[in-house]
Design a protein around this motif. Structure first.
Motif, mmCIF file in Angstrom:
data_model
loop_
_atom_site.group_PDB
_atom_site.id
_atom_site.type_symbol
_atom_site.label_atom_id
_atom_site.label_comp_id
_atom_site.label_asym_id
_atom_site.label_seq_id
_atom_site.Cartn_x
_atom_site.Cartn_y
_atom_site.Cartn_z
ATOM 1 N N ALA A 1 24.751 -21.385 20.020
ATOM 2 C CA ALA A 1 25.750 -21.927 19.139
ATOM 3 C C ALA A 1 25.561 -22.785 19.058
ATOM 4 C CB ALA A 1 26.651 -21.239 19.652
ATOM 5 N N GLY A 2 25.739 -22.906 16.764
ATOM 6 C CA GLY A 2 26.021 -23.597 16.799
ATOM 7 C C GLY A 2 24.974 -24.453 16.027
ATOM 8 N N GLN A 3 23.714 -23.650 16.077
ATOM 9 C CA GLN A 3 22.634 -24.761 15.886
ATOM 10 C C GLN A 3 21.889 -23.997 14.596
ATOM 11 O OE1 GLN A 3 20.255 -26.198 19.159
ATOM 12 N NE2 GLN A 3 21.569 -24.706 20.535
ATOM 13 N N GLY A 4 22.785 -23.261 13.405
ATOM 14 C CA GLY A 4 22.277 -22.877 12.514
ATOM 15 C C GLY A 4 21.057 -21.583 12.885
ATOM 16 N N VAL A 5 20.952 -21.085 13.961
ATOM 17 C CA VAL A 5 20.858 -19.653 14.300
ATOM 18 C C VAL A 5 21.752 -18.762 15.234
ATOM 19 C CG1 VAL A 5 18.747 -18.457 15.692
ATOM 20 C CG2 VAL A 5 17.897 -20.778 15.059
ATOM 21 N N THR A 6 21.861 -17.409 14.564
ATOM 22 C CA THR A 6 22.318 -16.421 14.996
ATOM 23 C C THR A 6 21.494 -15.598 15.454
ATOM 24 O OG1 THR A 6 22.764 -15.124 13.213
ATOM 25 C CG2 THR A 6 24.090 -17.029 13.194
ATOM 26 N N VAL A 7 22.404 -15.068 17.410
ATOM 27 C CA VAL A 7 21.435 -13.457 16.969
ATOM 28 C C VAL A 7 22.975 -12.429 17.270
ATOM 29 C CG1 VAL A 7 20.501 -12.775 19.507
ATOM 30 C CG2 VAL A 7 20.682 -15.471 18.957
ATOM 31 N N ASN A 8 22.774 -11.015 16.876
ATOM 32 C CA ASN A 8 23.488 -9.826 16.872
ATOM 33 C C ASN A 8 22.193 -8.670 17.046
ATOM 34 O OD1 ASN A 8 25.702 -11.177 16.052
ATOM 35 N ND2 ASN A 8 24.118 -12.527 14.769
ATOM 36 N N ALA A 9 23.393 -8.042 17.991
ATOM 37 C CA ALA A 9 22.597 -6.440 18.291
ATOM 38 C C ALA A 9 23.892 -5.595 17.090
ATOM 39 C CB ALA A 9 22.978 -6.249 19.527
ATOM 40 N N ILE A 10 22.536 -4.412 16.585
ATOM 41 C CA ILE A 10 23.518 -3.463 16.007
ATOM 42 C C ILE A 10 23.528 -2.175 16.904
ATOM 43 C CG2 ILE A 10 23.240 -1.896 13.598
ATOM 44 C CD1 ILE A 10 21.892 -4.067 12.055
ATOM 45 N N CYS A 11 24.336 -1.508 16.851
ATOM 46 C CA CYS A 11 24.263 -0.491 18.174
ATOM 47 C C CYS A 11 25.063 0.858 17.238
ATOM 48 C CB CYS A 11 25.525 -0.813 19.505
ATOM 49 S SG CYS A 11 25.012 -2.041 20.389
ATOM 50 N N PRO A 12 23.429 1.419 16.927
ATOM 51 C CA PRO A 12 23.746 2.283 16.445
ATOM 52 C C PRO A 12 23.870 3.857 17.106
ATOM 53 C CG PRO A 12 22.172 1.682 15.375
ATOM 54 C CD PRO A 12 22.448 1.541 16.695
ATOM 55 N N GLY A 13 25.325 5.077 16.298
ATOM 56 C CA GLY A 13 24.897 6.254 17.244
ATOM 57 C C GLY A 13 23.727 7.026 16.595
ATOM 58 N N TYR A 14 23.805 8.181 16.924
ATOM 59 C CA TYR A 14 22.351 8.889 16.527
ATOM 60 C C TYR A 14 22.487 8.727 14.983
ATOM 61 C CZ TYR A 14 22.851 11.922 20.879
ATOM 62 O OH TYR A 14 22.507 12.032 22.439
ATOM 63 N N VAL A 15 21.192 8.019 14.745
ATOM 64 C CA VAL A 15 20.226 7.841 13.452
ATOM 65 C C VAL A 15 19.280 9.119 13.030
ATOM 66 C CG1 VAL A 15 18.779 6.559 12.042
ATOM 67 C CG2 VAL A 15 20.359 5.882 13.540
ATOM 68 N N ALA A 16 19.085 9.436 11.281
ATOM 69 C CA ALA A 16 18.219 10.407 11.577
ATOM 70 C C ALA A 16 16.875 10.202 10.989
ATOM 71 C CB ALA A 16 18.298 11.452 9.379
ATOM 72 N N THR A 17 16.284 10.234 12.237
ATOM 73 C CA THR A 17 14.621 9.862 11.591
ATOM 74 C C THR A 17 14.262 10.439 12.838
ATOM 75 O OG1 THR A 17 14.772 7.890 14.107
ATOM 76 C CG2 THR A 17 15.765 7.212 12.064
ATOM 77 N N ASP A 18 12.999 9.984 13.454
ATOM 78 C CA ASP A 18 12.363 10.767 14.137
ATOM 79 C C ASP A 18 12.471 10.836 15.521
ATOM 80 O OD1 ASP A 18 10.135 11.501 12.567
ATOM 81 O OD2 ASP A 18 8.747 9.789 12.699
ATOM 82 N N MET A 19 13.298 10.003 16.172
ATOM 83 C CA MET A 19 13.249 9.868 17.570
ATOM 84 C C MET A 19 14.956 10.677 17.805
ATOM 85 S SD MET A 19 14.849 6.834 19.601
ATOM 86 C CE MET A 19 13.407 5.745 19.401
ATOM 87 N N VAL A 20 15.233 11.422 16.718
ATOM 88 C CA VAL A 20 16.612 12.367 16.998
ATOM 89 C C VAL A 20 15.735 13.640 16.403
ATOM 90 C CG1 VAL A 20 18.615 13.700 15.305
ATOM 91 C CG2 VAL A 20 18.925 10.681 16.317
ATOM 92 N N TRP A 21 14.719 13.973 15.803
ATOM 93 C CA TRP A 21 14.387 15.134 15.515
ATOM 94 C C TRP A 21 13.816 15.147 17.116
ATOM 95 C CZ3 TRP A 21 16.943 14.939 12.216
ATOM 96 C CH2 TRP A 21 17.219 14.233 10.800
ATOM 97 N N ARG A 22 12.848 14.327 17.663
ATOM 98 C CA ARG A 22 12.236 14.534 18.659
ATOM 99 C C ARG A 22 13.177 15.061 20.059
ATOM 100 N NH1 ARG A 22 9.397 10.055 17.317
ATOM 101 N NH2 ARG A 22 10.458 8.592 18.739
ATOM 102 N N GLY A 23 13.975 14.608 19.971
ATOM 103 C CA GLY A 23 15.511 14.782 21.276
ATOM 104 C C GLY A 23 15.676 16.069 21.147
ATOM 105 N N ALA A 24 16.121 16.273 19.611
ATOM 106 C CA ALA A 24 16.573 17.816 19.019
ATOM 107 C C ALA A 24 15.028 18.468 19.520
ATOM 108 C CB ALA A 24 17.004 18.166 17.469
ATOM 109 N N ARG A 25 14.391 18.808 19.817
ATOM 110 C CA ARG A 25 14.041 19.485 19.665
ATOM 111 C C ARG A 25 13.529 19.798 21.727
ATOM 112 N NH1 ARG A 25 9.856 17.495 15.686
ATOM 113 N NH2 ARG A 25 8.859 16.008 16.608
#
Ligand SMILES: NC(=O)c1ccc[n+]([C@@H]2O[C@H](COP(=O)([O-])OP(=O)(O)OC[C@H]3O[C@@H](n4cnc5c(N)ncnc54)[C@H](OP(=O)(O)O)[C@@H]3O)[C@@H](O)[C@H]2O)c1
Length: 254
Positions: free
Chosen positions: A172-196
């Motif tokens: 913090a305070g040094q020009g660098v940020t670290v964040n996370a994005i937390c999506p629910g189910y996203v329309a990608t192969d990962m969900v298609w595999r899960g659905a199968r």
């Protein structure tokens, strides 16, 4: 942004990582995309070049410490030092806890947390020296809450959120940020595999299984990879947000 920034996106060959790489290319960043499947990362890099960006495809398994170091040096030589790291490569396999084994557990931790640790360790010192950097970790709603049949995935994404928060406090305070994005189910192969997988285990149709997953998102719909990419672009431009978990759950936004 003043200078041309260089972004490294892991898991950039398809799905969310590909959408982030192309969104960054449209923003004028130079992009390096890394994953194991060379054909896919080359495809994303070609498409980024078609958008006018400088792009590099790197074949990389994020769980290999030596290969991670080599890849980061290759990016630095070709494009310049990494200013934006998106730890997006990830795996998700579902199984009742009692049917999981140590391999299943360790595989999730290695790809979903140790990979981001290794990549971040390579690029963070340079970001701090230059006084500018962004680390964006693609976690999940599973990084913030529990769900059945995904214990290893959930533990790994909670760990990734923990890493995000600890590192954000440290830089913090040094020009660098670290964040996370937390999506629910996203329309990608990962969900298609899960659905199968759900379809095979429950006798539901593939379409019904997809609908169940869409309804499990608080907004009642699947999230588009482009929505995750837009959140990543916002974090690149945002100097102040640090240590946050950006939730994308399909709910309408004001
Ligand atoms: N889809 C969702 O519903 C959802 C929801 C929340 C969070 N997420 C997270 O979003 C991220 C991207 O997922 P996605 O939905 O885009 O899934 P995807 O289509 O399966 O893509 C996963 C990417 O990660 C790469 N990858 C996997 N293991 C790797 C390794 N050992 N080394 C390097 N790259 C590796 C894959 O490439 P190779 O196989 O070629 O290596 C691929 O490019 C993951 O971290 C996932 O947990 C997804």
């Amino acid at each position: 942004m003043a200078a041309r920034r260089v972004a490294l996106i892991t898991g950039g060959g398809r799905g969310i990582g590909r959408a982030i790489a192309l969104a960054f290319a449209r923003e004028g960043l130079a992009v390096a995309v890394a994953a194991r499947t060379r054909r896919q990362v080359e495809g994303t890099a070609d498409d980024a070049r078609d958008l006018g960006a400088t792009a590099l495809a790197v074949a990389l398994d994020v769980t290999e410490p030596a290969a991670v170091g080599t890849a980061v040096r290759e990016v630095a030589r070709a494009l310049g030092p990494v200013d934006v790291l998106v730890n997006n490569a990830g795996i998700a396999e579902s199984a009742p806890f009692a049917k999981t084994d140590l391999d299943h557990w360790e595989r999730h931790l290695r790809v979903n947390v140790t990979g981001p640790y290794l990549l971040t360790r390579e690029v963070l010192p340079g970001m701090l020296e230059r006084g500018w950097g962004r680390v964006v970790n693609i976690a999940s709603l599973a990084g913030l809450a529990g769900a059945p049949y995904v214990s290893a995935y959930t533990a790994s994404k909670h760990a990734l959120v923990g890493l995000t928060r600890a590192l954000a406090a440290e830089v913090a305070g040094q020009g660098v940020t670290v964040n996370a994005i937390c999506p629910g189910y996203v329309a990608t192969d990962m969900v298609w595999r899960g659905a199968r997988n759900i379809a095979a285990k429950t006798g539901r149709s593939f379409e019904e299984a997809v609908a169940v997953m869409a309804r499990a998102n608080p907004g009642g719909r699947l999230i588009e990879p482009g929505e995750v990419a837009a959140a990543a672009v916002t974090l690149v431009h945002d100097e102040r947000t640090n240590g946050e978990t950006v939730i994308l759950d399909g709910s309408p936004r004001n």
